[in-house]
Every structure is written in structure tokens, then in C-alpha cells.
Design a protein around this motif. Structure first.
Motif, PDB file in Angstrom:
ATOM      1  N   GLU A  59       0.809  -1.228   0.000  1.00 36.59           N
ATOM      2  CA  GLU A  59       0.000   0.000   0.000  1.00 36.59           C
ATOM      3  C   GLU A  59       0.833   1.265   0.000  1.00 36.59           C
ATOM      4  OE1 GLU A  59      -3.174   0.532   2.819  1.00 36.59           O
ATOM      5  OE2 GLU A  59      -3.576  -1.622   2.844  1.00 36.59           O
ATOM      6  N   ILE A  60       1.999   1.214   0.648  1.00 39.51           N
ATOM      7  CA  ILE A  60       2.789   2.434   0.821  1.00 39.51           C
ATOM      8  C   ILE A  60       4.264   2.215   0.517  1.00 39.51           C
ATOM      9  CG2 ILE A  60       1.204   3.286   2.620  1.00 39.51           C
ATOM     10  CD1 ILE A  60       3.379   2.582   4.711  1.00 39.51           C
ATOM     11  N   GLU A  61       4.928   3.323   0.192  1.00 37.22           N
ATOM     12  CA  GLU A  61       6.394   3.392   0.209  1.00 37.22           C
ATOM     13  C   GLU A  61       6.732   4.038   1.544  1.00 37.22           C
ATOM     14  OE1 GLU A  61       8.170   5.486  -3.062  1.00 37.22           O
ATOM     15  OE2 GLU A  61       6.806   4.556  -4.495  1.00 37.22           O
ATOM     16  N   TYR A  62       7.540   3.378   2.347  1.00 34.21           N
ATOM     17  CA  TYR A  62       7.759   3.828   3.724  1.00 34.21           C
ATOM     18  C   TYR A  62       9.225   4.129   3.994  1.00 34.21           C
ATOM     19  CZ  TYR A  62       7.910   3.370   8.882  1.00 34.21           C
ATOM     20  OH  TYR A  62       8.122   3.557  10.227  1.00 34.21           O
ATOM     21  N   LYS A  63       9.466   5.345   4.502  1.00 34.01           N
ATOM     22  CA  LYS A  63      10.799   5.732   4.959  1.00 34.01           C
ATOM     23  C   LYS A  63      10.671   6.181   6.404  1.00 34.01           C
ATOM     24  CE  LYS A  63      12.445   7.457   0.500  1.00 34.01           C
ATOM     25  NZ  LYS A  63      12.797   8.676  -0.261  1.00 34.01           N
ATOM     26  N   ALA A  64      11.696   5.926   7.212  1.00 34.49           N
ATOM     27  CA  ALA A  64      11.623   6.338   8.611  1.00 34.49           C
ATOM     28  C   ALA A  64      12.997   6.706   9.148  1.00 34.49           C
ATOM     29  CB  ALA A  64      11.025   5.219   9.461  1.00 34.49           C
ATOM     30  N   SER A  65      13.013   7.648  10.078  1.00 33.50           N
ATOM     31  CA  SER A  65      14.242   8.047  10.767  1.00 33.50           C
ATOM     32  C   SER A  65      14.059   7.806  12.254  1.00 33.50           C
ATOM     33  CB  SER A  65      14.528   9.534  10.527  1.00 33.50           C
ATOM     34  OG  SER A  65      14.707   9.795   9.162  1.00 33.50           O
ATOM     35  N   GLU A  66      15.029   7.144  12.881  1.00 34.93           N
ATOM     36  CA  GLU A  66      14.976   6.894  14.328  1.00 34.93           C
ATOM     37  C   GLU A  66      16.046   7.728  15.029  1.00 34.93           C
ATOM     38  OE1 GLU A  66      16.098   2.865  15.453  1.00 34.93           O
ATOM     39  OE2 GLU A  66      17.443   2.712  13.733  1.00 34.93           O
ATOM     40  N   ASN A  67      15.899   7.844  16.344  1.00 33.96           N
ATOM     41  CA  ASN A  67      16.874   8.577  17.171  1.00 33.96           C
ATOM     42  C   ASN A  67      17.109  10.014  16.698  1.00 33.96           C
ATOM     43  OD1 ASN A  67      17.515   6.494  19.056  1.00 33.96           O
ATOM     44  ND2 ASN A  67      18.731   5.471  17.470  1.00 33.96           N
ATOM     45  N   VAL A  68      16.063  10.665  16.236  1.00 36.51           N
ATOM     46  CA  VAL A  68      16.189  12.058  15.789  1.00 36.51           C
ATOM     47  C   VAL A  68      16.160  12.967  17.021  1.00 36.51           C
ATOM     48  CG1 VAL A  68      15.139  13.915  14.441  1.00 36.51           C
ATOM     49  CG2 VAL A  68      15.101  11.569  13.572  1.00 36.51           C
ATOM     50  N   ALA A  69      17.187  13.778  17.183  1.00 36.33           N
ATOM     51  CA  ALA A  69      17.255  14.686  18.330  1.00 36.33           C
ATOM     52  C   ALA A  69      16.144  15.732  18.223  1.00 36.33           C
ATOM     53  CB  ALA A  69      18.615  15.377  18.369  1.00 36.33           C
ATOM     54  N   ASN A  70      15.643  16.183  19.366  1.00 38.29           N
ATOM     55  CA  ASN A  70      14.576  17.188  19.358  1.00 38.29           C
ATOM     56  C   ASN A  70      14.964  18.414  18.539  1.00 38.29           C
ATOM     57  OD1 ASN A  70      13.124  15.524  21.017  1.00 38.29           O
ATOM     58  ND2 ASN A  70      13.448  16.698  22.889  1.00 38.29           N
ATOM     59  N   ALA A  71      16.230  18.830  18.667  1.00 37.63           N
ATOM     60  CA  ALA A  71      16.701  20.017  17.956  1.00 37.63           C
ATOM     61  C   ALA A  71      16.728  19.816  16.445  1.00 37.63           C
ATOM     62  CB  ALA A  71      18.087  20.398  18.460  1.00 37.63           C
ATOM     63  N   ASP A  72      16.745  18.554  16.025  1.00 38.86           N
ATOM     64  CA  ASP A  72      16.846  18.218  14.601  1.00 38.86           C
ATOM     65  C   ASP A  72      15.498  17.840  13.988  1.00 38.86           C
ATOM     66  OD1 ASP A  72      18.854  18.317  12.744  1.00 38.86           O
ATOM     67  OD2 ASP A  72      19.310  16.180  12.829  1.00 38.86           O
ATOM     68  N   TYR A  73      14.491  17.703  14.826  1.00 42.90           N
ATOM     69  CA  TYR A  73      13.199  17.158  14.408  1.00 42.90           C
ATOM     70  C   TYR A  73      12.565  17.983  13.289  1.00 42.90           C
ATOM     71  CZ  TYR A  73       9.022  14.281  15.194  1.00 42.90           C
ATOM     72  OH  TYR A  73       7.989  13.390  15.061  1.00 42.90           O
ATOM     73  N   GLU A  74      12.559  19.301  13.448  1.00 40.69           N
ATOM     74  CA  GLU A  74      11.911  20.171  12.452  1.00 40.69           C
ATOM     75  C   GLU A  74      12.586  20.052  11.094  1.00 40.69           C
ATOM     76  OE1 GLU A  74      10.881  24.885  11.615  1.00 40.69           O
ATOM     77  OE2 GLU A  74      11.387  24.260  13.648  1.00 40.69           O
ATOM     78  N   ARG A  75      13.922  20.003  11.084  1.00 38.36           N
ATOM     79  CA  ARG A  75      14.645  19.897   9.820  1.00 38.36           C
ATOM     80  C   ARG A  75      14.287  18.598   9.091  1.00 38.36           C
ATOM     81  NH1 ARG A  75      18.583  17.051   7.979  1.00 38.36           N
ATOM     82  NH2 ARG A  75      19.147  16.163  10.019  1.00 38.36           N
ATOM     83  N   VAL A  76      14.288  17.496   9.821  1.00 37.08           N
ATOM     84  CA  VAL A  76      13.977  16.198   9.208  1.00 37.08           C
ATOM     85  C   VAL A  76      12.536  16.187   8.695  1.00 37.08           C
ATOM     86  CG1 VAL A  76      13.791  13.703   9.641  1.00 37.08           C
ATOM     87  CG2 VAL A  76      15.667  15.008  10.661  1.00 37.08           C
ATOM     88  N   MET A  77      11.639  16.767   9.480  1.00 39.04           N
ATOM     89  CA  MET A  77      10.228  16.832   9.102  1.00 39.04           C
ATOM     90  C   MET A  77      10.050  17.614   7.799  1.00 39.04           C
ATOM     91  SD  MET A  77       7.316  17.892  11.826  1.00 39.04           S
ATOM     92  CE  MET A  77       5.699  17.157  11.788  1.00 39.04           C
ATOM     93  N   ARG A  78      10.756  18.739   7.703  1.00 34.96           N
ATOM     94  CA  ARG A  78      10.670  19.556   6.480  1.00 34.96           C
ATOM     95  C   ARG A  78      11.240  18.823   5.271  1.00 34.96           C
ATOM     96  NH1 ARG A  78       9.019  24.671   7.116  1.00 34.96           N
ATOM     97  NH2 ARG A  78       8.964  25.469   9.250  1.00 34.96           N
TER      98      ARG A  78
END
Length: 329
Positions: A59-78
Motif C-alpha cells: 500500500e505504501i512506500e515507507y521511509k523512517a528516521s529513528e533517534n532524531v534529536a529534538n533540535a533536529d526534528y523540524e529539519r527532518v520533518m521539512r
């Protein structure tokens, strides 16, 4: 090309533009997830498992990031939003403001985030682990299994998502055993097994013979000292066959599948998906007793089964108490 055919093609193009769901239905959805802890951490493992199941179904193409620091979360999300992912999933508890800001900047992207807050129009939906029903049932089992009448409880942070499960567990234990006493501590970390283990050892030293393992590390302490444990969110009895009596399980599949369906149909909106975690949606359950099937007293098992039936039939509602639990009776 005949006029009729030309008109039909134009109509199809217009419909596809007006309703993204029609266009999306043809291919796999692009889904990304951002986690601040490892994939194996209890909470995140359930989300990851549900998304991997959707990936396995094609159903989906899935990518994921683990252990993302809070300070880095917004950048990865964008980065995931800019990369064309149609649904972004994660836990935004410590990065709430940043996550909501990104969602505002990408109004055509669907966001489904673990959050204590409300949905944010038009595209920021929230979910939560409302698994207080099986937590209550696991507490009943704990109340029937403790011999010292002292139960130790080790939690991550005293936030609503943890507090409500602890309170439900305590209420279930009290129903079966009014004499039970609780020791409650928080390690102020979502993933620090050594710290959780030390906290559990301290409780065992004070007479606890059963431990509520809200965090990894607690069941290790129980096993090393020959005590019992009750699990939360996942079932680890296969790793601790003589230690883990019962577990309240969280199944994220109903939540994830409902969100995927809405994205695919072009109907995703800002909603609260929390109710999909409840037993009536199969979003949570009490794990099978397994190796403890013959060790839990028959009268306790009968009470648990009767209460489970009452919950499923809507005759009993487990109270949701988000306040911080305290040690004591």
C-alpha cells in the motif's frame, strides 16, 4: 479524437485535480515517519510495526528516521515534506510547536502525530495510546498475584499518556486487592534501561514483589531478583517467560489504516484518532497469559474475563485520569 472522448478525458483530468484521492488511488502512498527514539522502543515499535505491515501489503512506500534529536526534528520533518511524502507520522510531544509550524507550511501534506494537544486545521491530526482498558485488566492480574501487597511502578515521564495507564493499572489492582500499596517513580527518559533497572531494584529492596514495567529495564530487574512484572504497550513474555505475567498491548494498525484510507481518498482532515486505540476498535487488548495461564488464580482469571466482557459491551468504562500518580494505597 471524437468530441465525446475529448470531453471524457477533460472531465477525468478535472476530477483528478479536484479530488487528489482519485489520483492517489492509482499508486502507492509515500509515507515517512520521524522517531526521537530507537525503533525497538515500546511506543514507537507499535507505530513502526503498523506502517511496515502496510508496506508489506504494497500500500505504501515507507521511509523512517529513528533517534532524531529534538533540535533536529523540524529539519527532518521539512525534508520529508519537501520530498513529496503524502503522510508524515511521528511523536511530537517534545517538539509540539515545531511540528505544528511545519504542518502550517505544508497544508497539502497530511500529518498524524502522537500528541497531547488538539488537531490543527487543515492537516494536523493527533493520536494517543488510549490503552487504559487493558491496563486496568493487567492491574487486576497484578493485584491477584502480589504476595507482599507492594507493587513497584517505573515510568518514563509523568505526562498524560503515561499517567492514565498507571492510574488504570492501579485501579484494577485495587479492585481485586484493596490492601495493595504502590511505589511510583519516573526516570525522566523514554529510553534508559539501566536507569529504569536501578529504580526497579530500589523498589524490590523496599519489598515490591511485582513491578509495572512501563519502561525497558524493569523486567530485567524483576528477572534477576526472581520477582514478577507486568508489561505495557508490547508483549515481552517470550523474552521473560518466568517473569512477565501479563501485558496491556497497543495495536496501532486501526489508527494507521484509518489515516491511510483517508489520505488515499483525498479526505484527510484535522482529526483526533485517539479512539482507534480503544478495545472496541481492536486498538488495544490484554495479551494472552501464555506461560502464566496456570499460575494466575482461577478466580482472578474469571474476574478479568468478566470485566473484559463488560468493557467490550460498554457496561464498564475505565476512568481516564491524566494526573500524576503518587506512591501509597
Amino acid at each position: 479524437m471524437t468530441p465525446t472522448r475529448r470531453h471524457l478525458l477533460a472531465l477525468a483530468a478535472a476530477l483528478a485535480a479536484a479530488s487528489p484521492g482519485l489520483a492517489l488511488a492509482q499508486g502507492k502512498l509515500k509515507v515517512a515517519a520521524i522517531y526521537t527514539v530507537p525503533f525497538e522502543q515500546q511506543w514507537v515499535s507499535r507505530i513502526h510495526k503498523a506502517l511496515k505491515a502496510a508496506e508489506a501489503r504494497g500500500e505504501i512506500e515507507y521511509k523512517a528516521s529513528e533517534n532524531v534529536a529534538n533540535a533536529d526534528y523540524e529539519r527532518v520533518m521539512r525534508e520529508y515534506a519537501t520530498g513529496g511524502n503524502q503522510l508524515i507520522v511521528g511523536e511530537s510531544f517534545a517538539v509540539e510547536a515545531a511540528a505544528r509550524k511545519v504542518a502550517k507550511d505544508f497544508p497539502k501534506t497530511a500529518f498524524l502525530m502522537g500528541s497531547s494537544g488538539k488537531p490543527q486545521a487543515p492537516n494536523f491530526s493527533v493520536f494517543d495510546n488510549y490503552i487504559q482498558e487493558p491496563a486496568y485488566l493487567s492491574g487486576m492480574i497484578a493485584g491477584g498475584m502480589t504476595k507482599s501487597n507492594k507493587i513497584g511502578m517505573v515510568g518514563g515521564f509523568p505526562i498524560p499518556e503515561v499517567n492514565r495507564l498507571m492510574h488504570a493499572f492501579m485501579a484494577g489492582a485495587r479492585e481485586v486487592n484493596p490492601n495493595v500499596q504502590f511505589m511510583v517513580t519516573f526516570i525522566n527518559s523514554w529510553f534508559d534501561p539501566p536507569k529504569a533497572k536501578e529504580a526497579a531494584f530500589a523498589m524490590i529492596d523496599q519489598g515490591a514483589d511485582l513491578l509495572y514495567a512501563e519502561r525497558f529495564g524493569v523486567s530485567d530487574a524483576a528477572r534477576e531478583r526472581g520477582k514478577l512484572a507486568v508489561g505495557n504497550v508490547i508483549n515481552t513474555q517470550d523474552k521473560y517467560p518466568d517473569t512477565v505475567v501479563a501485558s496491556a498491548l497497543w495495536n496501532m494498525e486501526p489508527t494507521i489504516d484509518a489515516a491511510l484510507k483517508k489520505v488515499k481518498e483525498g479526505k484527510f482532515a484535522a482529526e483526533d484518532y485517539g479512539h482507534y486505540s480503544m478495545m472496541k476498535f481492536k486498538g488495544s487488548e490484554l495479551a494472552p497469559l501464555g506461560t502464566f495461564e496456570k499460575k494466575v488464580p482461577a478466580d482472578v482469571v474469571a474476574k478479568v474475563k468478566a470485566k473484559e466482557k463488560a468493557i467490550q459491551e460498554g457496561r464498564f468504562a475505565v476512568k481516564v485520569d491524566d494526573s500524576q500518580p503518587k506512591s501509597g494505597k
